[in-house]
Each structure stands twice: as C-alpha cells, then as structure tokens.
Write a protein that holds these residues in place. Sequence first.
Motif, PDB file in Angstrom:
ATOM      1  N   GLY A 117      28.662  42.101  17.694  1.00 53.96           N
ATOM      2  CA  GLY A 117      28.727  40.756  17.147  1.00 53.96           C
ATOM      3  C   GLY A 117      29.052  40.657  15.670  1.00 53.96           C
ATOM      4  N   ARG A 118      28.701  41.656  14.890  1.00 51.82           N
ATOM      5  CA  ARG A 118      28.975  41.573  13.450  1.00 51.82           C
ATOM      6  C   ARG A 118      30.471  41.564  13.161  1.00 51.82           C
ATOM      7  NH1 ARG A 118      30.024  45.968  10.313  1.00 51.82           N
ATOM      8  NH2 ARG A 118      30.085  47.971  11.363  1.00 51.82           N
ATOM      9  N   LEU A 119      31.280  41.953  14.140  1.00 48.13           N
ATOM     10  CA  LEU A 119      32.731  41.923  13.979  1.00 48.13           C
ATOM     11  C   LEU A 119      33.310  40.560  14.369  1.00 48.13           C
ATOM     12  CD1 LEU A 119      33.540  45.395  15.582  1.00 48.13           C
ATOM     13  CD2 LEU A 119      33.299  44.850  13.137  1.00 48.13           C
ATOM     14  N   SER A 120      32.469  39.679  14.858  1.00 48.81           N
ATOM     15  CA  SER A 120      32.897  38.361  15.314  1.00 48.81           C
ATOM     16  C   SER A 120      32.315  37.293  14.391  1.00 48.81           C
ATOM     17  CB  SER A 120      32.414  38.162  16.760  1.00 48.81           C
ATOM     18  OG  SER A 120      32.947  36.972  17.293  1.00 48.81           O
ATOM     19  N   THR A 121      32.337  36.073  14.876  1.00 50.67           N
ATOM     20  CA  THR A 121      31.724  34.966  14.129  1.00 50.67           C
ATOM     21  C   THR A 121      30.630  34.355  14.989  1.00 50.67           C
ATOM     22  OG1 THR A 121      33.213  33.291  15.041  1.00 50.67           O
ATOM     23  CG2 THR A 121      33.942  34.437  13.020  1.00 50.67           C
ATOM     24  N   PRO A 122      29.645  33.721  14.386  1.00 46.83           N
ATOM     25  CA  PRO A 122      28.601  33.067  15.175  1.00 46.83           C
ATOM     26  C   PRO A 122      29.173  32.042  16.161  1.00 46.83           C
ATOM     27  CG  PRO A 122      27.934  33.198  12.878  1.00 46.83           C
ATOM     28  CD  PRO A 122      29.373  33.648  12.948  1.00 46.83           C
ATOM     29  N   GLU A 123      30.221  31.341  15.768  1.00 50.21           N
ATOM     30  CA  GLU A 123      30.821  30.339  16.645  1.00 50.21           C
ATOM     31  C   GLU A 123      31.436  30.985  17.895  1.00 50.21           C
ATOM     32  OE1 GLU A 123      30.261  29.076  12.658  1.00 50.21           O
ATOM     33  OE2 GLU A 123      31.723  30.587  13.296  1.00 50.21           O
ATOM     34  N   ARG A 124      32.146  32.072  17.700  1.00 54.80           N
ATOM     35  CA  ARG A 124      32.750  32.763  18.848  1.00 54.80           C
ATOM     36  C   ARG A 124      31.685  33.348  19.769  1.00 54.80           C
ATOM     37  NH1 ARG A 124      38.056  36.017  16.657  1.00 54.80           N
ATOM     38  NH2 ARG A 124      39.342  34.177  16.375  1.00 54.80           N
ATOM     39  N   LEU A 125      30.630  33.883  19.186  1.00 50.71           N
ATOM     40  CA  LEU A 125      29.549  34.431  19.988  1.00 50.71           C
ATOM     41  C   LEU A 125      28.844  33.326  20.777  1.00 50.71           C
ATOM     42  CD1 LEU A 125      28.104  37.029  17.474  1.00 50.71           C
ATOM     43  CD2 LEU A 125      29.506  37.501  19.504  1.00 50.71           C
ATOM     44  N   GLN A 126      28.640  32.182  20.135  1.00 53.55           N
ATOM     45  CA  GLN A 126      28.025  31.044  20.826  1.00 53.55           C
ATOM     46  C   GLN A 126      28.893  30.616  22.011  1.00 53.55           C
ATOM     47  OE1 GLN A 126      25.249  29.397  20.712  1.00 53.55           O
ATOM     48  NE2 GLN A 126      24.329  29.953  18.771  1.00 53.55           N
ATOM     49  N   GLU A 127      30.184  30.506  21.783  1.00 57.68           N
ATOM     50  CA  GLU A 127      31.090  30.105  22.872  1.00 57.68           C
ATOM     51  C   GLU A 127      31.077  31.132  23.996  1.00 57.68           C
ATOM     52  OE1 GLU A 127      33.406  28.451  25.553  1.00 57.68           O
ATOM     53  OE2 GLU A 127      32.473  27.405  23.883  1.00 57.68           O
ATOM     54  N   MET A 128      31.032  32.416  23.638  1.00 56.43           N
ATOM     55  CA  MET A 128      30.973  33.463  24.658  1.00 56.43           C
ATOM     56  C   MET A 128      29.708  33.295  25.516  1.00 56.43           C
ATOM     57  SD  MET A 128      30.608  37.600  24.223  1.00 56.43           S
ATOM     58  CE  MET A 128      28.975  37.409  23.496  1.00 56.43           C
ATOM     59  N   LEU A 129      28.578  33.047  24.876  1.00 59.05           N
ATOM     60  CA  LEU A 129      27.331  32.869  25.613  1.00 59.05           C
ATOM     61  C   LEU A 129      27.364  31.595  26.448  1.00 59.05           C
ATOM     62  CD1 LEU A 129      24.726  34.091  22.963  1.00 59.05           C
ATOM     63  CD2 LEU A 129      25.619  35.337  24.959  1.00 59.05           C
ATOM     64  N   GLU A 130      27.938  30.536  25.914  1.00 61.94           N
ATOM     65  CA  GLU A 130      28.069  29.288  26.685  1.00 61.94           C
ATOM     66  C   GLU A 130      28.948  29.502  27.910  1.00 61.94           C
ATOM     67  OE1 GLU A 130      26.559  26.393  26.456  1.00 61.94           O
ATOM     68  OE2 GLU A 130      25.459  26.923  24.637  1.00 61.94           O
ATOM     69  N   GLN A 131      30.048  30.223  27.724  1.00 61.30           N
ATOM     70  CA  GLN A 131      30.934  30.509  28.860  1.00 61.30           C
ATOM     71  C   GLN A 131      30.205  31.358  29.898  1.00 61.30           C
ATOM     72  OE1 GLN A 131      34.115  29.317  29.559  1.00 61.30           O
ATOM     73  NE2 GLN A 131      33.564  30.203  31.538  1.00 61.30           N
ATOM     74  N   HIS A 132      29.426  32.307  29.440  1.00 58.33           N
ATOM     75  CA  HIS A 132      28.673  33.145  30.373  1.00 58.33           C
ATOM     76  C   HIS A 132      27.670  32.291  31.161  1.00 58.33           C
ATOM     77  CE1 HIS A 132      27.145  36.713  32.208  1.00 58.33           C
ATOM     78  NE2 HIS A 132      25.975  36.663  31.602  1.00 58.33           N
TER      79      HIS A 132
END
Length: 188
Positions: A117-132
């Motif tokens: 996750g440190r290579l990503s952004t909080p927004e992208r990680l949030q969207e990934m979790l929402e999609q999951h």
Amino acid sequence: MPGLPPTAFALLGLLVFDADSDADSGADSAGGMTGYELKQRADFTLRYYWVSPAMSQIYTELRRLSAEGYISELPGEGPTRYRVTAEGRDAVERWLFEGEVGFPILKHPVALRLLMGRLSTPERLQEMLEQHLRDLDARRADLQGVRDMLGDDHQRRYAALVAEWGLAYYASESRIVADLRDRLESMD
C-alpha cells in the motif's frame, strides 16, 4: 495412498458424485461425463472453495487417472466419456479418510496489494477495498443461489454444508474488509 494432486481427487470426487447421483435416481450410471462436462461441473461447484482447473489440466488429470485405472473411458461416438472405476472410488475414499488434510494457503490478491500500500494512494486503496466488498456481495449472492438450489435433499447435505461454509466465509471476509477500509480511512 495414491500420489495424486488434489485436483485429480477433486475430479474423481465429481465422477463419484455423478455416479452416485445416477444410481440414487435410478438412472443408468454408465453415462459418465466428458472432460467438458467435468469442467462445467468444476466451474459450478469447485470455484467457491478450490481453484477450478483449466481444460488442459482436466485432460492431463483424466489421462493420469485413466493410466492409473481410476477411471475408464466409455465406448461410443462423440467426445470421450469417463466413468469412475471401483479402484478410483477406493482411491478417493483412502485420500478422504487416510490422507493428510493439510492447511489452506491464503493466496489473496487484495491482501497482497494492501501489503504494498505505501506504493499506492489512500484513495486507490479505498477504492480497491470498496470493489472487493462489491465483489464479495456478488459472489455471496451467487453462492446463495447455489445453496437455495441444493435445498434440503439428503443426498446433497454435504454440498449444502460446504455452501453454508462459503456463505459464512464471505460474510466474515466482508466484515474484515469493511474494518480494514474504516481503519485505512482513519489513518489519513
């Protein structure tokens, strides 16, 4: 104990289940299944708790099972049909009762991406979790349809138990991911 991979035992189990279902219904159990029909059955059943094998893997395992005498090829026109032999049924039962169960290996693409996750952004990680979470809802609804189809038929009680296990797993996974999402949001 035969030295077969779990996928081979899964296919043998599908053939045993098919033969038992035919025998219980009074149908001719000599009908067997084609590799394509095994793939369809695997896609419909195994995908909830085991990797559904590719067609090439199914045919590789069918050749191995045939060479070992665990299945037989049925004569006839059209695609080759396979039927479990008595030796194949015995092999499945030995694997089931005598084989080491083993511990599941978690191969989780969402967890792997979150780990980095440190290579990503909080927004992208949030969207990934929402999609999951959306994917889990869809998979749970799909599996609920399978569970409903199984009904309360005594012959399908074990398949129903596995479907219920899967439903509980998806519900648990949803709670875990929702908690991770909330924790991620509070880290901002």
